[in-house]
Design a protein around this motif. Structure first.
Motif, mmCIF file in Angstrom:
data_model
loop_
_atom_site.group_PDB
_atom_site.id
_atom_site.type_symbol
_atom_site.label_atom_id
_atom_site.label_comp_id
_atom_site.label_asym_id
_atom_site.label_seq_id
_atom_site.Cartn_x
_atom_site.Cartn_y
_atom_site.Cartn_z
ATOM 1 N N ASP A 76 0.867 -1.184 0.000
ATOM 2 C CA ASP A 76 0.000 0.000 0.000
ATOM 3 C C ASP A 76 0.898 1.227 0.000
ATOM 4 N N ALA A 77 1.097 1.822 -1.182
ATOM 5 C CA ALA A 77 2.028 2.937 -1.301
ATOM 6 C C ALA A 77 1.584 4.138 -0.479
ATOM 7 N N SER A 78 0.287 4.405 -0.407
ATOM 8 C CA SER A 78 -0.211 5.560 0.356
ATOM 9 C C SER A 78 0.025 5.371 1.845
ATOM 10 N N LEU A 79 -0.225 4.177 2.337
ATOM 11 C CA LEU A 79 -0.002 3.898 3.754
ATOM 12 C C LEU A 79 1.480 3.909 4.070
ATOM 13 N N MET A 80 2.307 3.414 3.168
ATOM 14 C CA MET A 80 3.749 3.458 3.388
ATOM 15 C C MET A 80 4.224 4.909 3.522
ATOM 16 N N ARG A 81 3.697 5.768 2.680
ATOM 17 C CA ARG A 81 4.072 7.181 2.754
ATOM 18 C C ARG A 81 3.610 7.796 4.077
ATOM 19 N N ALA A 82 2.398 7.466 4.511
ATOM 20 C CA ALA A 82 1.896 7.996 5.778
ATOM 21 C C ALA A 82 2.746 7.539 6.958
ATOM 22 N N LEU A 83 3.130 6.255 6.957
ATOM 23 C CA LEU A 83 3.987 5.736 8.024
ATOM 24 C C LEU A 83 5.349 6.422 8.019
ATOM 25 N N ALA A 84 5.882 6.683 6.833
ATOM 26 C CA ALA A 84 7.213 7.280 6.730
ATOM 27 C C ALA A 84 7.220 8.753 7.106
ATOM 28 N N GLU A 85 6.076 9.418 6.981
ATOM 29 C CA GLU A 85 6.038 10.867 7.206
ATOM 30 C C GLU A 85 5.492 11.260 8.574
ATOM 31 N N THR A 86 4.891 10.322 9.296
ATOM 32 C CA THR A 86 4.272 10.647 10.582
ATOM 33 C C THR A 86 5.246 10.387 11.717
ATOM 34 N N GLU A 87 5.447 11.376 12.556
ATOM 35 C CA GLU A 87 6.408 11.295 13.661
ATOM 36 C C GLU A 87 5.774 10.585 14.857
ATOM 37 N N ARG A 88 6.126 9.330 15.062
ATOM 38 C CA ARG A 88 5.519 8.569 16.151
ATOM 39 C C ARG A 88 5.834 9.181 17.509
ATOM 40 N N GLU A 89 7.035 9.747 17.664
ATOM 41 C CA GLU A 89 7.428 10.314 18.961
ATOM 42 C C GLU A 89 6.545 11.480 19.383
ATOM 43 N N ARG A 90 5.964 12.159 18.407
ATOM 44 C CA ARG A 90 5.082 13.294 18.697
ATOM 45 C C ARG A 90 3.883 12.861 19.540
ATOM 46 N N PHE A 91 3.482 11.601 19.432
ATOM 47 C CA PHE A 91 2.258 11.100 20.050
ATOM 48 C C PHE A 91 2.501 10.281 21.319
#
Length: 292
Positions: free
Chosen positions: A36-51
């Motif tokens: 899933d290219a869209s989900l891969m991009r979302a995972l790569a761009e979202t900062e998990r540490e922020r949450f």
């Protein structure tokens, strides 16, 4: 050091964190067996540490034990691990590969309105917001007021993301293309079906108490087709229980269904009592799941 590398305070040289996130996205989707290219991009761009608040953080390992990261370097968060939100309650930021599999199953499209029941501190809500695109929106609902406040702060930089504090089964929301329930219930709340648009998808974990092992059950994808609801099994689960989504009679009925097996053959959800001729998997009293 120049280019995509940076010098760490400890003297080590590593890839820039953006590269770490891209590797994390690939590993997570590989573990989920999802392309899933869209989900891969979302995972790569979202900062998990922020949450997840300031580190060090507690990561859950085999056997259900937490191990604290050596320090507050966010690189430790980019693995396929549960991270404690509240270790005393056993409340975690869910396993990325498991939640990614369910998000992929929901088929979130640009322009969708997604309702995330059990938003926690907002990380997976942020992923769904990315998938909904600039013309879509996400409504997070969280029963814990403290977590709801944290999620609202964490998602403040995401236009089109709203967090509501309240019971996900009772809180009002606008008609949705996707209702993603992030906790185990014994039945769908009427609102989750009532406010699902035609063609909309409900990600529904149904679970029973499993003694010392917590909850156990299965996740079903329910798709509205006019006044009918298709359903299919997506994954087994041991997800955190849905407060307000539990009641003894429903628990007993669901436990009987799981004991018989066959949940993977479910094809439809009916908002009525079972009737003669149904190929019944779950008799929910005033609703049921059927097979074949």
């Amino acid at each position: 050091m120049t280019g995509r590398f940076r010098e760490r305070d400890d003297g080590m040289t590593i890839d820039d964190l953006a590269v770490v996130r891209r590797a994390y996205a690939k590993q997570v989707l590989a573990a989920a067996a999802v392309a899933d290219a869209s989900l891969m991009r979302a995972l790569a761009e979202t900062e998990r540490e922020r949450f997840l608040g300031p580190g060090p953080w507690k990561l859950m390992r085999f056997g259900g034990n937490y191990v604290e990261t050596p320090d507050a370097d966010p690189v430790y968060l980019y693995t396929d691990d549960l991270v404690a939100i509240d270790a005393a309650r056993g409340l975690n930021n869910g396993q990325p590969s498991f939640l990614s599999k369910l998000i992929h199953a929901a088929r979130i499209r640009p322009g969708d309105h997604v309702v995330h029941v059990g938003t926690g501190t907002g990380y997976y809500t942020a992923l769904m917001r990315c998938l909904a695109g600039p013309h879509g929106c996400v409504t997070g609902i969280e029963v814990d007021p403290g977590l709801a406040a944290r999620a609202a702060d964490n998602l403040a930089g995401y236009p089109g993301a709203t967090v509501l504090a309240g019971d996900g089964g009772d809180t009002d929301f606008a008609p949705a293309d996707v209702v993603f329930v992030n906790a185990g219930a014994v039945r769908p709340a009427p609102a989750w079906l009532d406010r699902l648009k035609d063609g909309g998808r409900l990600v529904l974990p149904l679970t029973v108490h499993g003694g010392d092992t917590g909850t156990r059950g299965a996740v079903f994808l329910v798709t509205r087709r006019g006044g009918a609801f298709e359903a299919r099994h997506v994954s087994p689960t041991r997800i955190f229980p849905c407060i307000g989504g539990r009641e003894p009679d429903g628990e007993a009925r669901l436990a009987d269904a799981f004991a018989r097996g066959g949940g993977m053959d479910v094809t439809a959800l009916h908002r009525r009592a079972p009737k003669r001729g149904d190929r019944l998997w779950l008799d929910g009293g005033d609703w049921c799941l059927t097979t074949g």
